[in-house]
Write an enzyme that holds these catalytic residues in place. Structure first.
Site, mmCIF file in Angstrom:
data_model
loop_
_atom_site.group_PDB
_atom_site.id
_atom_site.type_symbol
_atom_site.label_atom_id
_atom_site.label_comp_id
_atom_site.label_asym_id
_atom_site.label_seq_id
_atom_site.Cartn_x
_atom_site.Cartn_y
_atom_site.Cartn_z
ATOM 1 N N ASP A 155 0.813 -1.214 0.000
ATOM 2 C CA ASP A 155 0.000 0.000 0.000
ATOM 3 C C ASP A 155 0.846 1.265 0.000
ATOM 4 O O ASP A 155 2.068 1.219 0.203
ATOM 5 C CB ASP A 155 -0.954 0.000 1.204
ATOM 6 C CG ASP A 155 -0.267 -0.433 2.505
ATOM 7 O OD1 ASP A 155 0.971 -0.314 2.579
ATOM 8 O OD2 ASP A 155 -0.961 -0.878 3.419
ATOM 9 N N ASP B 22 -7.394 -2.143 13.989
ATOM 10 C CA ASP B 22 -8.761 -2.384 13.520
ATOM 11 C C ASP B 22 -8.846 -3.683 12.712
ATOM 12 O O ASP B 22 -9.866 -3.970 12.091
ATOM 13 C CB ASP B 22 -9.273 -1.204 12.688
ATOM 14 C CG ASP B 22 -8.475 -1.001 11.400
ATOM 15 O OD1 ASP B 22 -7.494 -1.746 11.172
ATOM 16 O OD2 ASP B 22 -8.830 -0.096 10.614
ATOM 17 N N HIS C 8 -6.983 -4.501 10.088
ATOM 18 C CA HIS C 8 -6.694 -4.421 8.652
ATOM 19 C C HIS C 8 -5.409 -5.150 8.269
ATOM 20 O O HIS C 8 -4.467 -5.240 9.047
ATOM 21 C CB HIS C 8 -6.660 -2.961 8.150
ATOM 22 C CG HIS C 8 -5.513 -2.133 8.645
ATOM 23 N ND1 HIS C 8 -5.630 -0.775 8.872
ATOM 24 C CD2 HIS C 8 -4.216 -2.427 8.939
ATOM 25 C CE1 HIS C 8 -4.468 -0.294 9.268
ATOM 26 N NE2 HIS C 8 -3.590 -1.283 9.319
ATOM 27 N N GLU D 120 -9.565 -1.726 5.321
ATOM 28 C CA GLU D 120 -10.232 -1.317 6.547
ATOM 29 C C GLU D 120 -11.514 -2.137 6.750
ATOM 30 O O GLU D 120 -11.962 -2.834 5.833
ATOM 31 C CB GLU D 120 -10.537 0.185 6.472
ATOM 32 C CG GLU D 120 -9.287 1.062 6.327
ATOM 33 C CD GLU D 120 -8.383 1.082 7.562
ATOM 34 O OE1 GLU D 120 -8.254 0.056 8.260
ATOM 35 O OE2 GLU D 120 -7.775 2.136 7.825
HETATM 36 P P1 PGA Z 1 2.407 -1.118 12.641
HETATM 37 O O1 PGA Z 1 1.241 -1.109 11.559
HETATM 38 O O2 PGA Z 1 3.363 -2.175 12.196
HETATM 39 O O3 PGA Z 1 3.018 0.263 12.563
HETATM 40 O O4 PGA Z 1 1.778 -1.429 13.942
HETATM 41 C C1 PGA Z 1 0.722 -2.316 11.142
HETATM 42 C C2 PGA Z 1 -0.390 -2.099 10.144
HETATM 43 O O5 PGA Z 1 -1.105 -1.084 10.238
HETATM 44 O O6 PGA Z 1 -0.576 -2.960 9.272
#
Ligand code: PGA
Length: 263
Positions: A67, A136, A138, A143
């Site tokens: 992404d 959340d 994802h 999302e």
């Molecule tokens: P993080 O993010 O590794 O910074 O916790 C993970 C994600 O949002 O997929």
């Protein structure tokens, strides 16, 4: 799903890097799906170490990142392209011509997304996909409510994601509201998947996605539908799992398990 619980973030990173290195050694022209965020930084550091100390060769691999924020040019310091260059690509002998990160400042995100999907197909599909998980639930920026059939496209970011990612920006208002992300359907087509998660703040969502029902409200639960998904956690992220003892037994009796199931 195979669940491996490591005692610390460092151990989680070493185990994950070992898995990735093993796949690269098995297939020199492997197609890797890559993730950004705090979680995989240690894994990338370990991979760089294996490259420097043992000569792990990245020259023939192709990579596709999950992404990118819409609106950020590739050289912006908060772009995921910049993150990848900074944390992995410039430290290893990857061929930059074979590196793909969604282009955040594309003029036509829809056309770009279709092109990105086509590049994945042209490369023969993703062999090994690395994932983190948001609070959340994802994967990528899929999302809550994202279809399990979704492909690369623009998604509006969830409030919690914006809050969690605000730490990288001067002001919360500067966090982009949209991202281009591979879809859940794109991710599920990867031949193998490795999800990593660490820290207490991920404990609730980790328990939900591994032991809860499959739902598009927690898109990581889609991994329950994949035949070759491995999850590597540190103790804190694993702290709310109900079947920890079972996962640890399987981990510690790998030789018996391998004899029975062949992997
Ligand atoms: P993080 O993010 O590794 O910074 O916790 C993970 C994600 O949002 O997929």
């Amino acid at each position: 799903m195979e669940i491996i619980i490591a005692p610390t973030y460092q151990e989680m990173s070493k185990i994950s890097a070992h898995f990735i290195a093993r796949e690269i050694k098995k297939k020199h022209d492997i197609v890797l799906g890559l993730a950004t965020g705090d979680t995989p930084i240690g894994t990338y550091q370990e991979l760089v170490k294996v490259h420097k100390e043992e000569g792990l060769d990245f020259s023939k691999i192709t990579t596709f990142n999950l992404d990118e924020y819409v609106g950020l040019p590739p050289l912006h310091k908060n772009s995921y392209n910049y993150f990848m260059q900074d944390n992995l690509f410039r430290h290893v002998n990857v061929n930059q011509a074979n590196v793909y990160v969604p282009q955040g400042n594309t003029e036509d995100p829809e056309e770009f997304s279709a092109w990105y999907e086509q590049q994945i197909k042209n490369a023969g599909g993703i062999d090994f996909q690395i994932l983190g998980i948001g609070r959340d639930g994802h994967i990528g920026f899929n999302e809550p409510g994202s279809s399990f059939a979704s492909r690369t496209r623009v998604k509006a970011l969830y409030k919690q994601t914006i809050e969690d990612n605000a730490r990288f920006f001067d002001r919360i208002e500067d966090v982009p509201r949209f991202a281009i992300t591979m879809g859940v359907g794109t991710i599920l087509e990867a031949k193998k998947i490795l999800l990593i998660a660490n820290g207490e703040k991920k404990a609730d969502v980790v328990a939900q996605f591994i032991e809860g029902p499959v739902t598009s409200q927690i898109t990581a639960t889609a991994l329950q539908l994949h035949t070759l998904a491995t999850v590597v956690l540190d103790e804190a992220a694993a702290s709310k799992l109900k079947r920890k003892e079972y996962y640890n037994w399987v981990r510690d009796n790998k030789h018996l398990v391998q004899k029975m199931v062949g992997r």
